[in-house]
Design a protein around this motif. Sequence first.
Motif, mmCIF file in Angstrom:
data_model
loop_
_atom_site.group_PDB
_atom_site.id
_atom_site.type_symbol
_atom_site.label_atom_id
_atom_site.label_comp_id
_atom_site.label_asym_id
_atom_site.label_seq_id
_atom_site.Cartn_x
_atom_site.Cartn_y
_atom_site.Cartn_z
ATOM 1 N N ILE A 1 13.177 19.192 0.669
ATOM 2 C CA ILE A 1 13.666 17.956 0.740
ATOM 3 C C ILE A 1 13.064 17.323 1.885
ATOM 4 C CG2 ILE A 1 15.571 16.724 0.798
ATOM 5 C CD1 ILE A 1 17.492 18.889 -0.303
ATOM 6 N N SER A 2 12.207 16.252 1.602
ATOM 7 C CA SER A 2 11.700 15.536 2.931
ATOM 8 C C SER A 2 11.360 13.965 2.447
ATOM 9 C CB SER A 2 10.490 16.124 3.229
ATOM 10 O OG SER A 2 9.889 15.458 4.461
ATOM 11 N N ARG A 3 12.129 13.204 3.175
ATOM 12 C CA ARG A 3 12.041 11.774 2.806
ATOM 13 C C ARG A 3 10.775 11.096 3.236
ATOM 14 N NH1 ARG A 3 16.680 8.100 4.324
ATOM 15 N NH2 ARG A 3 17.654 9.525 2.729
ATOM 16 N N ILE A 4 9.926 10.356 2.595
ATOM 17 C CA ILE A 4 8.639 9.678 2.943
ATOM 18 C C ILE A 4 8.601 8.342 2.418
ATOM 19 C CG2 ILE A 4 7.449 10.435 1.001
ATOM 20 C CD1 ILE A 4 4.935 10.742 2.683
ATOM 21 N N ASN A 5 8.334 7.478 2.989
ATOM 22 C CA ASN A 5 8.301 5.864 2.692
ATOM 23 C C ASN A 5 6.893 5.369 3.117
ATOM 24 O OD1 ASN A 5 11.205 5.019 2.664
ATOM 25 N ND2 ASN A 5 11.205 6.322 4.591
ATOM 26 N N ILE A 6 6.585 4.933 1.858
ATOM 27 C CA ILE A 6 5.056 4.323 1.678
ATOM 28 C C ILE A 6 5.409 2.678 1.514
ATOM 29 C CG2 ILE A 6 2.470 4.207 0.820
ATOM 30 C CD1 ILE A 6 3.500 6.862 2.178
ATOM 31 N N ALA A 7 4.230 1.642 2.587
ATOM 32 C CA ALA A 7 4.586 0.255 2.377
ATOM 33 C C ALA A 7 3.229 -0.080 1.811
ATOM 34 C CB ALA A 7 4.668 -0.148 3.819
ATOM 35 N N LEU A 8 3.542 -0.974 0.709
ATOM 36 C CA LEU A 8 2.248 -1.623 0.071
ATOM 37 C C LEU A 8 2.080 -3.035 0.350
ATOM 38 C CD1 LEU A 8 2.655 0.179 -3.505
ATOM 39 C CD2 LEU A 8 1.075 0.798 -1.339
ATOM 40 N N VAL A 9 1.088 -3.372 1.232
ATOM 41 C CA VAL A 9 1.141 -4.723 1.656
ATOM 42 C C VAL A 9 0.166 -5.513 0.743
ATOM 43 C CG1 VAL A 9 0.599 -6.431 3.401
ATOM 44 C CG2 VAL A 9 1.722 -4.184 3.984
ATOM 45 N N GLY A 10 0.558 -6.734 0.192
ATOM 46 C CA GLY A 10 -0.522 -7.417 -0.531
ATOM 47 C C GLY A 10 0.386 -8.517 -1.647
ATOM 48 N N GLU A 11 -0.405 -9.288 -2.136
ATOM 49 C CA GLU A 11 -0.367 -10.260 -3.089
ATOM 50 C C GLU A 11 0.272 -9.344 -4.515
ATOM 51 O OE1 GLU A 11 -2.051 -13.766 -5.819
ATOM 52 O OE2 GLU A 11 -3.252 -12.801 -4.304
ATOM 53 N N ARG A 12 1.581 -10.186 -4.845
ATOM 54 C CA ARG A 12 2.290 -9.855 -5.901
ATOM 55 C C ARG A 12 1.606 -10.113 -7.208
ATOM 56 N NH1 ARG A 12 8.112 -10.140 -2.719
ATOM 57 N NH2 ARG A 12 8.082 -8.187 -1.910
ATOM 58 N N GLY A 13 0.746 -9.357 -7.745
ATOM 59 C CA GLY A 13 0.355 -9.739 -8.893
ATOM 60 C C GLY A 13 0.270 -8.430 -9.943
ATOM 61 N N GLY A 14 -0.440 -8.569 -11.118
ATOM 62 C CA GLY A 14 -0.041 -7.500 -12.129
ATOM 63 C C GLY A 14 -0.736 -6.324 -11.659
ATOM 64 N N GLU A 15 -1.735 -6.344 -10.735
ATOM 65 C CA GLU A 15 -2.467 -4.938 -10.262
ATOM 66 C C GLU A 15 -1.781 -4.049 -9.383
ATOM 67 O OE1 GLU A 15 -5.544 -8.006 -11.661
ATOM 68 O OE2 GLU A 15 -3.629 -7.890 -10.332
ATOM 69 N N ILE B 1 0.908 2.965 5.568
ATOM 70 C CA ILE B 1 0.852 1.542 5.096
ATOM 71 C C ILE B 1 -0.607 1.400 4.359
ATOM 72 C CG2 ILE B 1 0.719 -0.881 5.722
ATOM 73 C CD1 ILE B 1 1.977 1.018 8.349
ATOM 74 N N ILE B 2 -0.562 0.878 2.920
ATOM 75 C CA ILE B 2 -1.627 0.426 2.404
ATOM 76 C C ILE B 2 -1.854 -0.709 2.090
ATOM 77 C CG2 ILE B 2 -2.961 0.861 0.017
ATOM 78 C CD1 ILE B 2 -1.115 3.550 -0.356
ATOM 79 N N MET B 3 -2.939 -1.473 2.291
ATOM 80 C CA MET B 3 -3.053 -2.955 2.333
ATOM 81 C C MET B 3 -3.949 -3.074 1.067
ATOM 82 S SD MET B 3 -3.760 -4.351 6.246
ATOM 83 C CE MET B 3 -2.378 -4.435 7.259
ATOM 84 N N THR B 4 -3.275 -3.696 0.102
ATOM 85 C CA THR B 4 -3.974 -4.045 -1.153
ATOM 86 C C THR B 4 -4.423 -5.393 -1.411
ATOM 87 O OG1 THR B 4 -1.811 -4.695 -2.460
ATOM 88 C CG2 THR B 4 -2.061 -2.241 -2.050
ATOM 89 N N PHE B 5 -5.505 -5.312 -1.872
ATOM 90 C CA PHE B 5 -6.050 -6.796 -2.637
ATOM 91 C C PHE B 5 -6.986 -6.757 -3.588
ATOM 92 C CE2 PHE B 5 -8.320 -4.911 0.751
ATOM 93 C CZ PHE B 5 -9.832 -4.934 0.353
ATOM 94 N N THR B 6 -6.999 -7.892 -4.222
ATOM 95 C CA THR B 6 -7.885 -7.767 -5.732
ATOM 96 C C THR B 6 -9.164 -8.533 -5.272
ATOM 97 O OG1 THR B 6 -6.470 -9.822 -6.540
ATOM 98 C CG2 THR B 6 -5.853 -7.547 -7.002
#
Length: 378
Positions: free
Chosen positions: A35-49, A121-126
């Motif tokens: 049991i180990s908590r992990i939090n991942i942030a996804l930064v970026g425009e909220r589109g279908g991808e 933190i993952i910075m996403t873009f299309t």
Amino acid sequence: MAEVIKSLNLLESLKESIEKNNISDIKDAVEDMLISRINIALVGERGGEKAAFINSLRGLGVGNEGAALCPSSAAPDELAVFPNPKHPDFRLWDLPAIPSNTPFDPENYLERYKIIRYNSIIMTFTQNSSSNMVAVWREARSLQKDVYFALLASDKDTEKTLEAKKKASLEVLKAEGVSQPKVLLVCPTALEKLEFLMLLEVMLGDLPEIRAHALLLALPTFSSTLVAKKKEAFKALGWAAASLSAGVSAIPVPLVASMVDASIAVRILTKAQISLCLDDESVERLARQRGMDPTKLKGLRTCLLSVEISKSEVKRRLSVAEKDTSTATTKLVELAMPRHARSVSRSFTVMLQAINSAIDDMSADADKIIAVATGVSQ
């Protein structure tokens, strides 16, 4: 097995705990791995991808309960959290796009969306990265946070357009002063394609061991490479559980050791079944996503523990290991046990062999299912 020893930095502390008969420390080590908590942030425009990426990371598809929607149900400037339905300690945080206007205050963005609390933190873009995105990256890095750039492919993208977008993004990052920038291509609806496994490899290397373990086990199983990584992780967990078994065996209380062995083995193998996506719900969901008959994929499970984790089957495997511990496994005891504690080495060996054997069989089933589902021959 050498890789297991290498991957488990807890080995020396486990040996010391056994030597001191400190069972509580051994138990804590096992719990930390289960049991180990992990939090991942996804930064970026909220589109279908981005919505598809969030869903794929949780093993979900469009229409599944709890799936991320497009358009998002969250307000444009508010964050949204998506727990993993099978692994509640794994949470994805959907952060709003970084505005392109100037002036822009990256510190305010980090403070408002509490960047400090995320493990990665993952910075996403299309289309392309931006100067403001780099400003946030720089501020996050100053807080010792690991930040990654992921270019999400759309249905309309071709290999040529993706490479062009990646090249343009790298040029922006270089122009903004990012040394040796990396932009990894991700297919949001099929993580086994493009470069997601490369991204995962980097993330696992950057995270502390326990967090990396948590991320790896919470991700859906979508490739043979991932099956192999999970297999090694569970064998490391089995090593810790065997150490606990050895410690308990040193206590002269009838039946205590056998009860602990069966209970902890059930917990480990239950987590393995879910992590390897062998349970009925996961197999059925995978079949629907790939347009296949669930019965076909379910029929590939030949190990009883892949289908159902029963205490009777776990006890049977422990009994078999008790009668037939291999010479190779027995020799490993000397690596894990202090000399004067080897009187309990048989308990260690039995537990280790029983779990390793089960993990081998379950992983083989997972490999077969993935090979058929993705159309990749064994």
